[in-house]
Design a protein around this motif. Structure first.
Motif, mmCIF file in Angstrom:
data_model
loop_
_atom_site.group_PDB
_atom_site.id
_atom_site.type_symbol
_atom_site.label_atom_id
_atom_site.label_comp_id
_atom_site.label_asym_id
_atom_site.label_seq_id
_atom_site.Cartn_x
_atom_site.Cartn_y
_atom_site.Cartn_z
ATOM 1 N N SER A 150 -24.047 9.487 -14.204
ATOM 2 C CA SER A 150 -22.786 10.175 -13.307
ATOM 3 C C SER A 150 -22.600 11.545 -14.103
ATOM 4 O O SER A 150 -21.756 12.322 -13.584
ATOM 5 N N PRO A 185 -19.075 5.368 -6.400
ATOM 6 C CA PRO A 185 -18.893 5.430 -7.898
ATOM 7 C C PRO A 185 -19.666 4.968 -8.764
ATOM 8 O O PRO A 185 -20.086 3.645 -8.506
ATOM 9 N N ILE A 199 -15.844 5.627 -15.294
ATOM 10 C CA ILE A 199 -16.008 5.752 -13.937
ATOM 11 C C ILE A 199 -16.494 7.079 -13.205
ATOM 12 O O ILE A 199 -15.570 8.261 -13.691
ATOM 13 N N ASP A 200 -17.755 7.304 -12.966
ATOM 14 C CA ASP A 200 -18.282 8.832 -12.668
ATOM 15 C C ASP A 200 -18.092 9.599 -13.790
ATOM 16 O O ASP A 200 -17.860 10.895 -13.785
ATOM 17 N N LEU A 264 -10.352 7.913 -11.209
ATOM 18 C CA LEU A 264 -11.437 8.514 -10.179
ATOM 19 C C LEU A 264 -10.725 9.576 -9.362
ATOM 20 O O LEU A 264 -11.302 10.663 -8.924
ATOM 21 N N ILE A 270 -12.144 2.033 -4.865
ATOM 22 C CA ILE A 270 -13.074 1.178 -6.001
ATOM 23 C C ILE A 270 -12.153 -0.090 -5.671
ATOM 24 O O ILE A 270 -10.999 -0.362 -5.988
ATOM 25 N N LEU A 286 -19.512 -0.504 -5.730
ATOM 26 C CA LEU A 286 -19.770 0.274 -7.086
ATOM 27 C C LEU A 286 -21.176 0.149 -7.542
ATOM 28 O O LEU A 286 -21.810 -1.176 -7.127
#
Length: 433
Positions: A150, A185, A199-200, A264, A270, A286
């Motif tokens: 990511s 994500p 996350i990302d 995020l 999510i 996800l």
């Protein structure tokens, strides 16, 4: 765990999903990597060139030269354009030269698969990458796989539509790469060490309490969990009623989703889990990477795959960055930590045996000594260490280890000395004491 015998990997699924793009990005695919490696020789025959990035590679120049060197071991004529510029060329020159050399190799469609690539290698190399891509023929595809997929520059490549993101899915008898038509994500979880979640590419640091963080890691580490499982580990009866446990669980689970969505910056996207047929399973909203899952999968496949056992074990122990969730002391964490420590030590012992068998005694000694940190009761490992020390001409250290073995195992357990221990020194013409 996936059976290897009846599972093939589709090279065509890589090529067919390019949509005219020259760059393909593979989403985190921890559970499928061992299957991929088991079928690697077949993929190479189909036109895939596999390259795994060594840990010591730190610059774009080093990367290009090492790729050329690795390809040349299988194709000695490769690298004519790169050889002309060698160390004198700029990054842009190297990109163009690599493209031309790959084109010359591509008498039929090929894919250069760059595994465990470090995104930082491409920092400030936009012109070099453009030079590489602009000069590639339509017969050549570049496939990038990275745990941190990511991060930049992947996201910018996708935004510019110069790359396509592929997911990995396992059908009944085939591992396929399929285009990800819906952006999802990417959740990257690292359970070894203190425990980290991204996350990302953004690290989650604000958990709003210990309970949401602990439940998050529990649900990640238990991909299939019933309410009875969860309540038994977090809120066992009779300390708390089922109704109260249910209320606390749902509030905490909702808090986990809030924490991830807040990080995020897009609310209500999510959901960590889905509830189906009485159990909680991973949500399909996800894309996950989990180092512990990859670790256990690699060990399982190493056990079944003698030819690639050492390679798989080395990849597994490289993932171990310290005891599991070292900052948490919940009972389920302590138990899981113990299980993983045993797996890690067993992998070290097997690697020690492999090294010892080929005469690499110093490496074997290091593996055995590290294994004893987690499994000090393993008398067979102690004996192996004593044997190696005597063999490499370290009788004093061998005798010290015998004394330690007596003090830590034989005497506390009321055991008599193993006849094999002094025999080791006798075999090398050394007195025991």
């Amino acid at each position: 765990m996936f059976g290897l015998r009846n599972t093939s990997v589709s090279m065509n699924s890589i090529v067919q999903n390019t949509n005219g793009k020259k760059v393909l990005l593979i989403s985190p695919w921890s559970s499928y990597r061992p299957v991929f490696f088991a079928q690697l020789s077949s993929l190479i025959r189909q036109g895939l060139i596999y390259y795994i990035t060594p840990a010591h590679i730190e610059t774009f120049h080093e990367l290009i030269h090492d790729i050329s060197h690795q390809i040349r071991t299988k194709n000695p004529s490769f690298g004519k354009n790169l050889n002309k510029i060698q160390d004198t060329g700029s990054a842009v020159d190297l990109g163009e030269a690599l493209a031309k050399d790959l084109n010359a190799l591509a008498t039929s469609p090929i894919a250069l698969f760059l595994d465990e690539i470090k995104p930082a290698l491409f920092d400030n190399q936009a012109q070099a990458v453009s030079s590489l891509l602009d000069n590639l023929s339509d017969h050549v595809k570049l496939v990038f796989s990275s745990q941190l997929s990511s991060y930049e520059p992947w996201k910018s490549w996708l935004a510019k539509k110069s790359a396509v993101l592929l997911n990995v899915e396992r059908r009944r008898h085939e591992l396929n790469f399929t285009q990800d038509t819906t952006a999802k994500p990417h959740l990257e979880v690292f359970g070894f060490g203190s425990g980290t979640a991204l996350i990302d590419g953004l690290e989650v640091t604000q958990w709003e309490g210990m309970l949401p963080r602990t439940l998050f890691f529990y649900l990640i580490d238990h991909p299939v969990a019933s309410r009875d499982d969860i309540f038994g580990d977090f809120w066992p009866q009779p300390r708390i009623t089922v109704k109260d446990a249910t209320d606390i669980f749902h509030v905490t689970k909702h808090k986990v989703s809030e924490v991830l969505n807040k990080r995020l910056g897009t609310p209500n996207v999510i959901e960590l889990t889905a509830y189906k047929q009485g159990v909680y399973i991973p949500s399909n909203r996800l894309v996950r990477y989990y180092d512990v899952a990859m670790f256990t999968d690699l060990l399982q496949h190493a056990e079944m795959n003698e030819a690639d056992r050492e390679m798989l074990l080395l990849r597994a122990i490289d993932l171990y960055k310290g005891p599991f969730l070292s900052a948490l002391e919940a009972q389920w964490v302590v138990q899981r930590r113990h299980e993983l420590n045993i797996m890690y030590s067993d992998a070290l012992i097997e690697l020690g045996r492999i090294s010892n068998q080929r005469g690499d005694h110093h490496n074997a000694l290091a593996r055995f000594e590290e294994a004893l940190v987690y499994r000090p009761e393993r008398e067979d490992v102690h004996r192996s260490i004593i044997h190696i020390l005597a063999q490499i001409g370290e009788p004093a250290k061998a005798k010290e280890h015998i004394a330690m073995l007596k003090a830590t195992i034989y005497t506390p357990l009321g055991m008599s000395d193993s006849p094999e221990v002094p025999q080791v020194l006798d075999d090398h013409g050394l007195a025991v004491f």
